[in-house]
Design a protein around this motif. Structure first.
Motif, mmCIF file in Angstrom:
data_model
loop_
_atom_site.group_PDB
_atom_site.id
_atom_site.type_symbol
_atom_site.label_atom_id
_atom_site.label_comp_id
_atom_site.label_asym_id
_atom_site.label_seq_id
_atom_site.Cartn_x
_atom_site.Cartn_y
_atom_site.Cartn_z
ATOM 1 N N ARG A 99 4.485 -0.166 -3.889
ATOM 2 C CA ARG A 99 3.330 0.741 -3.819
ATOM 3 C C ARG A 99 2.132 0.095 -3.146
ATOM 4 O O ARG A 99 1.161 0.764 -2.822
ATOM 5 N N LEU A 100 2.173 -1.214 -2.949
ATOM 6 C CA LEU A 100 1.097 -1.939 -2.282
ATOM 7 C C LEU A 100 1.648 -2.638 -1.048
ATOM 8 O O LEU A 100 2.728 -3.222 -1.087
ATOM 9 N N TRP A 116 -5.029 -5.631 0.585
ATOM 10 C CA TRP A 116 -3.951 -4.869 -0.022
ATOM 11 C C TRP A 116 -4.212 -3.394 0.210
ATOM 12 O O TRP A 116 -5.303 -2.889 -0.027
ATOM 13 N N ASN A 118 -3.198 0.455 -0.726
ATOM 14 C CA ASN A 118 -2.578 1.268 -1.765
ATOM 15 C C ASN A 118 -1.790 2.401 -1.115
ATOM 16 O O ASN A 118 -2.327 3.178 -0.331
ATOM 17 N N ASP A 120 0.104 4.734 -3.057
ATOM 18 C CA ASP A 120 0.535 5.608 -4.148
ATOM 19 C C ASP A 120 0.691 7.071 -3.764
ATOM 20 O O ASP A 120 1.540 7.764 -4.309
ATOM 21 N N ASP A 121 -0.099 7.566 -2.838
ATOM 22 C CA ASP A 121 -0.057 9.008 -2.544
ATOM 23 C C ASP A 121 1.106 9.409 -1.640
ATOM 24 O O ASP A 121 1.316 10.596 -1.398
#
Length: 141
Positions: A99-100, A116, A118, A120-121
């Motif tokens: 996820r990262l 980093w 993200n 997640d979406d």
């Protein structure tokens, strides 16, 4: 006007002291300026691969050409780099398992600080430094 003996003495002193003559200095720093063109400068593109500006506070290239700093500049001899904003869109999206995503710009010391990103979406996200895009690989849980 200096007499002939004074000129000879000056040259002798300069030769012995390591001082260059005015003629030598003038040759070394001879101007390489290009004569100003009388033709109107036609500029339509912001960069070879982009026609418009990419920032709100960026002035169009056609407006900058009229600036007094560029009056006697031969624009055909000036570098016209490709717009990085267009080049980065040609880079493929990098798919990662987690996820990262970690981005350091690649290239070791020529990169940027590690950041980093993200993911997640589920949509591609870009690095805030270099613009590389990352996306999480689709997988089933």
């Amino acid at each position: 006007m200096l007499s002939a003996s004074a000129i000879i003495a000056t040259r002798r002193i300069a030769a012995n002291s390591g001082i260059r003559s005015a003629a030598t200095i003038a040759r070394r720093y001879k101007s390489t300026a290009v004569a100003a063109s009388t033709e109107p400068k036609e500029v339509t593109e912001q960069a070879p691969n982009r026609e418009v500006t990419w920032s709100e506070n960026q002035r169009p290239r056609a407006d900058i050409i009229d600036d007094p700093r560029f009056i006697q500049v031969d624009l055909d001899g000036q570098p016209r780099p490709m717009a990085a904003i267009q080049l980065i869109t040609e880079e493929p999206i990098r798919e990662v398992e987690s996820r990262l995503a970690c981005c350091d710009g690649g290239g070791g010391a020529l990169g940027h600080p590690r950041v980093w990103v993200n993911l997640d979406d589920g949509k591609p996200a870009d690095c805030s430094y270099c613009g590389l895009r990352f996306q999480m690989k689709p997988h089933h849980h």
